[in-house]
Scaffold this active site. Sequence first.
Site, short mmCIF file in Angstrom:
data_model
loop_
_atom_site.label_atom_id
_atom_site.label_comp_id
_atom_site.label_asym_id
_atom_site.label_seq_id
_atom_site.Cartn_x
_atom_site.Cartn_y
_atom_site.Cartn_z
N LYS A 39 1.36 10.22 7.73
CA LYS A 39 1.90 10.45 6.38
C LYS A 39 2.85 11.64 6.41
O LYS A 39 2.46 12.74 6.80
CB LYS A 39 0.73 10.74 5.45
CG LYS A 39 0.80 10.05 4.13
CD LYS A 39 -0.52 10.27 3.43
CE LYS A 39 -0.45 9.92 1.99
NZ LYS A 39 -1.68 10.31 1.30
C1 E4P Z 1 -1.58 9.04 -1.98
O1 E4P Z 1 -1.51 8.67 -0.83
C2 E4P Z 1 -2.22 10.27 -2.44
O2 E4P Z 1 -3.28 10.54 -1.56
C3 E4P Z 1 -2.83 10.16 -3.82
O3 E4P Z 1 -2.68 8.87 -4.36
C4 E4P Z 1 -2.54 11.28 -4.74
O4 E4P Z 1 -3.21 11.07 -5.97
P1 E4P Z 1 -3.38 12.19 -7.10
O5 E4P Z 1 -2.05 12.40 -7.75
O6 E4P Z 1 -4.37 11.63 -8.07
O7 E4P Z 1 -3.86 13.42 -6.40
#
Ligand code: E4P
Length: 271
Positions: free
Chosen positions: A97
């Site tokens: 990522k």
């Molecule tokens: C995506 O890969 C992220 O891990 C995640 O969806 C972030 O979500 P949040 O905005 O609820 O922290």
Amino acid sequence: MKIFIDSADLDEIKQAFEWGVADGVTTNPSLLKKAVEKRKEKGEKVDIKSYLAEILKVAKGTPVSLEVTKTDAKGMAEQGRKLFKMFNPVANNVYIKIPVNPAFKEDDKTHFDGIEAIRELSKEKIPVNCTLIFTPEQALLAAKAGAKFLSPFAGRIDDLIRTNAGGKFDKTEYYPMEGKEEKGDTLGDNGVVSGIDLVRQCVQIIEQYRFESEVLAASLRNPRQVRESALVGAHIATLPFEVIKDMLKHPKTYEGMDSFTKDIVPEYEEL
Ligand code: E4P
């Protein structure tokens, strides 16, 4: 639409896979911190390498995203390579990522470092999940650079639109796909009127130009956003465990269970 579990909590991940509803896992540094602290609070020691390896084994056959923590192109590419080399042999399912743009503010000089790192890793056939996407144009550049997954953050763009509008809101509050009007104007950010609208615009661009990347709707906070992500054609949605559980709930389902259970004739029950 594929469903990923957005969690680094091994128990939640195991449960989602046992139910047969998970097609992958996304983690991020905040989710990992939460999961590790939960274990430590229980008095457990966490060996992060074997903990992550366990997640990869549970999710075998489906992608698991591990996020880099460095914030420059070279650092992110090196760390991505290292994580891939260390963990991909476990179950052959690691995605790295990378933030679309690791700058912390406008005058930082790292605005293209995410794209550079995505390009580097993609050239080496290391699959990338490009994270922290807030505009369709960020998604377009990440797709061009070779990212396999593009993660628009629906919930967080809703947060921004609501904050800009000056309203108070709950994190899980529903924000409609078509946006909200206030004093005759549709609230929005740079032509994006809601998180689901961001997902929709990303999907349209990716499909229109036949990119191989998949749009992974992220930062979803409630079942209705999941439904709307599916309706606008998201290829994947990543969901917190609580949202997965909430997707099954409905008062008329409970009521139906209650009346059907009361009506069971003994002859049928004994079959
Ligand atoms: C995506 O890969 C992220 O891990 C995640 O969806 C972030 O979500 P949040 O905005 O609820 O922290």
